[in-house]
Write a protein that holds these residues in place. Structure first.
Motif, PDB file in Angstrom:
ATOM      1  N   ARG A  95       0.827  -1.210   0.000  1.00  0.00           N
ATOM      2  CA  ARG A  95       0.000   0.000   0.000  1.00  0.00           C
ATOM      3  C   ARG A  95       0.866   1.267   0.000  1.00  0.00           C
ATOM      4  N   ILE A  96       1.992   1.217   0.693  1.00  0.00           N
ATOM      5  CA  ILE A  96       2.890   2.382   0.704  1.00  0.00           C
ATOM      6  C   ILE A  96       3.431   2.631  -0.700  1.00  0.00           C
ATOM      7  N   ILE A  97       3.848   1.528  -1.398  1.00  0.00           N
ATOM      8  CA  ILE A  97       4.341   1.677  -2.780  1.00  0.00           C
ATOM      9  C   ILE A  97       3.221   2.198  -3.670  1.00  0.00           C
ATOM     10  N   GLN A  98       2.026   1.651  -3.495  1.00  0.00           N
ATOM     11  CA  GLN A  98       0.878   2.065  -4.308  1.00  0.00           C
ATOM     12  C   GLN A  98       0.598   3.553  -4.128  1.00  0.00           C
ATOM     13  N   GLU A  99       0.592   4.022  -2.848  1.00  0.00           N
ATOM     14  CA  GLU A  99       0.318   5.434  -2.567  1.00  0.00           C
ATOM     15  C   GLU A  99       1.424   6.318  -3.144  1.00  0.00           C
ATOM     16  N   SER A 100       2.682   5.873  -3.011  1.00  0.00           N
ATOM     17  CA  SER A 100       3.808   6.660  -3.522  1.00  0.00           C
ATOM     18  C   SER A 100       3.743   6.811  -5.036  1.00  0.00           C
ATOM     19  N   VAL A 101       3.471   5.684  -5.730  1.00  0.00           N
ATOM     20  CA  VAL A 101       3.433   5.731  -7.198  1.00  0.00           C
ATOM     21  C   VAL A 101       2.260   6.581  -7.673  1.00  0.00           C
ATOM     22  N   GLN A 102       1.121   6.494  -6.963  1.00  0.00           N
ATOM     23  CA  GLN A 102      -0.016   7.344  -7.330  1.00  0.00           C
ATOM     24  C   GLN A 102       0.336   8.823  -7.163  1.00  0.00           C
ATOM     25  N   ASN A 103       1.047   9.164  -6.077  1.00  0.00           N
ATOM     26  CA  ASN A 103       1.478  10.555  -5.883  1.00  0.00           C
ATOM     27  C   ASN A 103       2.444  10.992  -6.982  1.00  0.00           C
ATOM     28  N   ILE A 104       3.316  10.066  -7.430  1.00  0.00           N
ATOM     29  CA  ILE A 104       4.248  10.390  -8.525  1.00  0.00           C
ATOM     30  C   ILE A 104       3.457  10.726  -9.779  1.00  0.00           C
ATOM     31  N   ASN A 105       2.443   9.924 -10.086  1.00  0.00           N
ATOM     32  CA  ASN A 105       1.608  10.177 -11.275  1.00  0.00           C
ATOM     33  C   ASN A 105       0.845  11.486 -11.163  1.00  0.00           C
TER      34      ASN A 105
ATOM     35  N   TYR B  66       1.547  14.251  -9.123  1.00  0.00           N
ATOM     36  CA  TYR B  66       2.236  15.515  -8.882  1.00  0.00           C
ATOM     37  C   TYR B  66       3.660  15.598  -9.437  1.00  0.00           C
ATOM     38  N   ALA B  67       4.384  14.460  -9.520  1.00  0.00           N
ATOM     39  CA  ALA B  67       5.831  14.539  -9.661  1.00  0.00           C
ATOM     40  C   ALA B  67       6.311  14.895 -11.068  1.00  0.00           C
ATOM     41  N   LYS B  68       5.554  14.434 -12.124  1.00  0.00           N
ATOM     42  CA  LYS B  68       6.018  14.609 -13.514  1.00  0.00           C
ATOM     43  C   LYS B  68       7.392  13.945 -13.697  1.00  0.00           C
ATOM     44  N   ALA B  69       7.532  12.792 -13.101  1.00  0.00           N
ATOM     45  CA  ALA B  69       8.822  12.101 -13.132  1.00  0.00           C
ATOM     46  C   ALA B  69       8.985  11.300 -14.423  1.00  0.00           C
ATOM     47  N   LYS B  70      10.223  11.138 -14.842  1.00  0.00           N
ATOM     48  CA  LYS B  70      10.544  10.313 -16.008  1.00  0.00           C
ATOM     49  C   LYS B  70      11.077   8.945 -15.583  1.00  0.00           C
ATOM     50  N   ASN B  71      11.658   8.881 -14.369  1.00  0.00           N
ATOM     51  CA  ASN B  71      12.246   7.636 -13.893  1.00  0.00           C
ATOM     52  C   ASN B  71      11.869   7.417 -12.428  1.00  0.00           C
ATOM     53  N   VAL B  72      11.542   6.143 -12.124  1.00  0.00           N
ATOM     54  CA  VAL B  72      11.206   5.749 -10.761  1.00  0.00           C
ATOM     55  C   VAL B  72      12.010   4.503 -10.414  1.00  0.00           C
TER      56      VAL B  72
ATOM     57  N   ILE C  97      14.427  -2.539   4.186  1.00  0.00           N
ATOM     58  CA  ILE C  97      14.573  -1.117   3.903  1.00  0.00           C
ATOM     59  C   ILE C  97      14.140  -0.891   2.458  1.00  0.00           C
ATOM     60  N   LEU C  98      13.050  -0.147   2.296  1.00  0.00           N
ATOM     61  CA  LEU C  98      12.503   0.166   0.982  1.00  0.00           C
ATOM     62  C   LEU C  98      12.778   1.629   0.679  1.00  0.00           C
ATOM     63  N   THR C  99      13.335   1.871  -0.505  1.00  0.00           N
ATOM     64  CA  THR C  99      13.565   3.245  -0.951  1.00  0.00           C
ATOM     65  C   THR C  99      12.845   3.457  -2.275  1.00  0.00           C
ATOM     66  N   ILE C 100      12.051   4.526  -2.348  1.00  0.00           N
ATOM     67  CA  ILE C 100      11.326   4.881  -3.582  1.00  0.00           C
ATOM     68  C   ILE C 100      11.816   6.251  -4.010  1.00  0.00           C
ATOM     69  N   LYS C 101      12.489   6.296  -5.182  1.00  0.00           N
ATOM     70  CA  LYS C 101      13.060   7.554  -5.674  1.00  0.00           C
ATOM     71  C   LYS C 101      12.425   7.918  -7.003  1.00  0.00           C
ATOM     72  N   ASP C 102      12.256   9.245  -7.202  1.00  0.00           N
ATOM     73  CA  ASP C 102      11.824   9.720  -8.526  1.00  0.00           C
ATOM     74  C   ASP C 102      12.599  10.983  -8.848  1.00  0.00           C
ATOM     75  N   ASP C 103      12.660  11.306 -10.135  1.00  0.00           N
ATOM     76  CA  ASP C 103      13.391  12.505 -10.580  1.00  0.00           C
ATOM     77  C   ASP C 103      12.418  13.602 -10.980  1.00  0.00           C
ATOM     78  N   GLY C 104      11.273  13.673 -10.246  1.00  0.00           N
ATOM     79  CA  GLY C 104      10.241  14.650 -10.571  1.00  0.00           C
ATOM     80  C   GLY C 104      10.542  16.045 -10.065  1.00  0.00           C
ATOM     81  N   ILE C 105       9.475  16.853  -9.964  1.00  0.00           N
ATOM     82  CA  ILE C 105       9.631  18.279  -9.639  1.00  0.00           C
ATOM     83  C   ILE C 105       9.800  18.513  -8.133  1.00  0.00           C
ATOM     84  N   GLY C 106       9.536  17.492  -7.313  1.00  0.00           N
ATOM     85  CA  GLY C 106       9.685  17.655  -5.859  1.00  0.00           C
ATOM     86  C   GLY C 106       8.621  18.579  -5.281  1.00  0.00           C
ATOM     87  N   PHE C 107       8.740  18.874  -3.978  1.00  0.00           N
ATOM     88  CA  PHE C 107       7.772  19.761  -3.334  1.00  0.00           C
ATOM     89  C   PHE C 107       8.371  20.299  -2.039  1.00  0.00           C
ATOM     90  N   ASN C 108       7.698  21.342  -1.509  1.00  0.00           N
ATOM     91  CA  ASN C 108       8.098  21.948  -0.233  1.00  0.00           C
ATOM     92  C   ASN C 108       7.480  21.136   0.907  1.00  0.00           C
TER      93      ASN C 108
END
Length: 581
Positions: A497-507, A509-515, A527-538
């Motif tokens: 569910r954490i991965i699902q929520e993260s990927v949905q947020n990437i779609n 808000y992030a405008k990422a090209k790579n995940v 230890i799970l790490t989810i990285k994207d190269d999107g626009i980020g946020f404050n």
């Protein structure tokens, strides 16, 4: 001016609500009125004492009690003065204040001598002398106490003993220079005791010596006493003219200074000197004495009223305090029970939340188990379908192709060049098809997935589906040391569910090209790490989103740690560290 400025100070102190300054003003007014208006003096001392008592100023309270006792003694309220003095002694004793104790013992000596309890008076004077031994450089005070003891013995008609004490006091070095007033008193007292013993050897010189000092110092009360004693002396010598002269002078001066006790004595003396007028003087004596008795009684009653009024105020204050205490107790009880109800309500709410979390946990586990079952069924279906296709390829297509190859092979009987060449081409082609089909059949029939691939497949399918929405590229790095079949279901579903929520947020808000999804095993932790190269946020503005809260809540349920780092323009990284059991 002293009284006026002190009254102004009192008004200002009350405006400032400065209790100690108010008490000081009362003290000064009491001192000012002590020889003018005894009841007012007592009243102000009493009010000052009450303030000092409330403020726990013990020393000052003791001093006020002593001042009140002196006022009571001066108006012959001896019993009241004794009671107040003993209260002061209790205070000074607790403070080890020897100066205050000396004054109290001396005052009690005067009181009991006036009550004609001479032995008790001497006892208190001796207590005063013992106390003075503890105070350095108090010789003049010792001389004063010795004089007082001498007066007790004089009143007991033991004049020789009295003279001994007077002489002991006179023995202090340079008394005539250090305390000429006391020196004059002792000289007069010795002269009077000698007179009473019919020892006229140094008389009337001692009387005149004392009178001269007192006149030089303008000690009015002492002058009255001296002239009264001279009058008595000359009366004993049958010199009525001198006796009358000094007696009349004493009477007039006593009137001027309003010394009523001395005035009574002169009336009695004049009645003896002038028997023809004894009725006049005795009548004056009786009227003045009756007036003084009434005045002393009235003053005593005023003292009692001052105490009673204050006690009434204290009683009323006690009632108010009791009432206030009840109100406070009831209010405290209401607040306590309200708080208790609030705590119970909050605890029940918390229990319900925990119960709901447990239900959610069980639901998550059931969902996961259903997903696993569904995935197993899908895998089972795929496996059966692959086996069916494998059988079809092997038993159907491959058999037919094999027959065709045999048929073509039989054409080898034709020896013409074309036929041979054609047959060889077909045969080679068929062999190629046969080999290809065999390979396909072999691959489809092979079980490439064991039971450990189900959860990984679920994650892969999730990213595959989500990547199609915004066309991002994904990469999954799985640690071979993690055996997913050994991981409890509630951990896997919460990670899913954490991965699902993260990927949905990437779609969203992030405008990422790579995940990138990275699984690591470290000390029995996933230890799970989810990285994207999107626009980020404050993070400060977006940290309160419900999605992030849900992820944090899930990690908390797993007793893990959740970390998120995001920089505008530089992408986002989420880290989840949870135990494997």
């Amino acid at each position: 001016m002293f009284r006026k400025t002190t009254s102004q100070s009192l008004i200002l102190s009350k405006k400032l609500n400065d209790s100690l300054s108010i008490a000081r003003s009362y003290w000064r007014l009491g001192s000012f009125l002590q020889t003018i208006k005894s009841d007012s003096s007592y009243h102000y001392y009493y009010k000052a004492q009450e303030i000092y008592r409330l403020k726990s100023e013990e020393l000052l309270m003791g001093q006020m009690l002593f001042n009140m006792a002196r006022v009571q003694k001066n108006v012959k309220d001896y019993i009241g003065s004794e009671v107040t003095t003993i209260k002061a002694i209790e205070v000074f004793n607790a403070l080890s204040d020897n100066d205050g104790l000396y004054r109290c013992y001396n005052n009690l000596g005067i009181i009991f001598n006036n009550l004609e309890d001479h032995e008790q008076a001497i006892g208190y004077y001796n207590d005063a002398l013992k106390t003075l031994k503890k105070i350095p450089k108090k010789e003049m005070l010792e001389a004063s106490v010795l004089n007082n003891i001498g007066i007790v013995y004089r009143d007991k008609e033991n004049h020789q003993k009295a003279i001994d004490y007077y002489n002991s006091a006179l023995a202090f070095d340079s008394l005539d220079l250090k305390n000429p007033k006391l020196y004059a008193t002792l000289t007069d007292n010795i002269a009077y005791s000698k007179f009473k013993m019919n020892d006229f050897s140094e008389l009337p010189d001692l009387f005149y010596k004392s009178l001269k000092i007192r006149e030089d110092l303008n000690i009015s009360a002492g002058i009255v006493i001296n002239k009264k004693h001279l009058s008595e002396y000359y009366l004993s010598q049958n010199d009525t003219l001198e006796s009358l002269k000094y007696s009349l002078q004493a009477m007039e001066l006593a009137k001027d200074i309003k010394s009523n006790d001395h005035l009574l004595d002169t009336y009695k003396l004049l009645a003896k000197i002038q028997p023809s007028k004894d009725f006049i003087y005795l009548n004056k004596y009786i009227r003045l004495n009756d007036s003084l008795i009434k005045h002393e009684r009235a003053i005593g009653n005023k003292f009692a009223r001052i105490r009673n009024e204050t006690d009434a105020v204290k009683t009323e204050n006690k009632k108010l305090n009791i009432k206030n205490n009840w109100i406070l107790a009831i209010s405290s009880a209401i607040i306590f029970f309200s708080f208790l109800i609030y705590v119970i309500t909050q605890q029940r709410t918390r229990n319900k939340e925990l119960e709901m979390e447990q239900q959610q946990q069980r639901a998550n586990e059931e969902i996961y188990n259903l997903m696993i079952d569904q995935q197993d069924k899908i895998e089972e279906g795929r496996k059966r379908e692959k086996e069916r296709i494998s059988l079809e390829l092997h038993d159907g297509i491959l058999g037919r192709l094999f027959g065709t190859r045999l048929s073509l092979g039989s054409l080898n009987a034709k020896d013409d060049a074309n036929s041979k060449k054609t047959r060889e081409q077909y045969i080679n082609e068929l062999q190629s098809i046969e080999e290809e089909v065999r390979n396909i059949s072999h691959e489809l029939g092979l079980d490439n997935f064991d039971t450990t691939t189900s959860y990984s497949t679920m994650i892969t399918n999730l990213l595959e589906e989500q990547s199609k929405i915004t066309n991002f590229k994904y990469q999954i790095e799985d640690d071979d040391r993690i055996v997913w079949t050994d991981i409890p279901g509630h951990i896997k579903i919460n990670i899913y569910r954490i991965i699902q929520e993260s990927v949905q947020n990437i779609n969203k808000y992030a405008k990422a090209k790579n995940v990138i999804l990275d699984f690591k095993k470290n000390n029995n932790h996933i230890i799970l790490t989810i990285k994207d190269d999107g626009i980020g946020f404050n993070q400060e503005k977006r940290s309160s989103g419900i999605g992030l809260k849900n992820m944090k809540s899930r990690v908390t349920l797993l007793h893990g740690q959740f970390t998120i780092n995001s920089v505008p323009g530089k992408g986002t990284s989420i880290s989840v560290d949870v135990p494997m059991t």
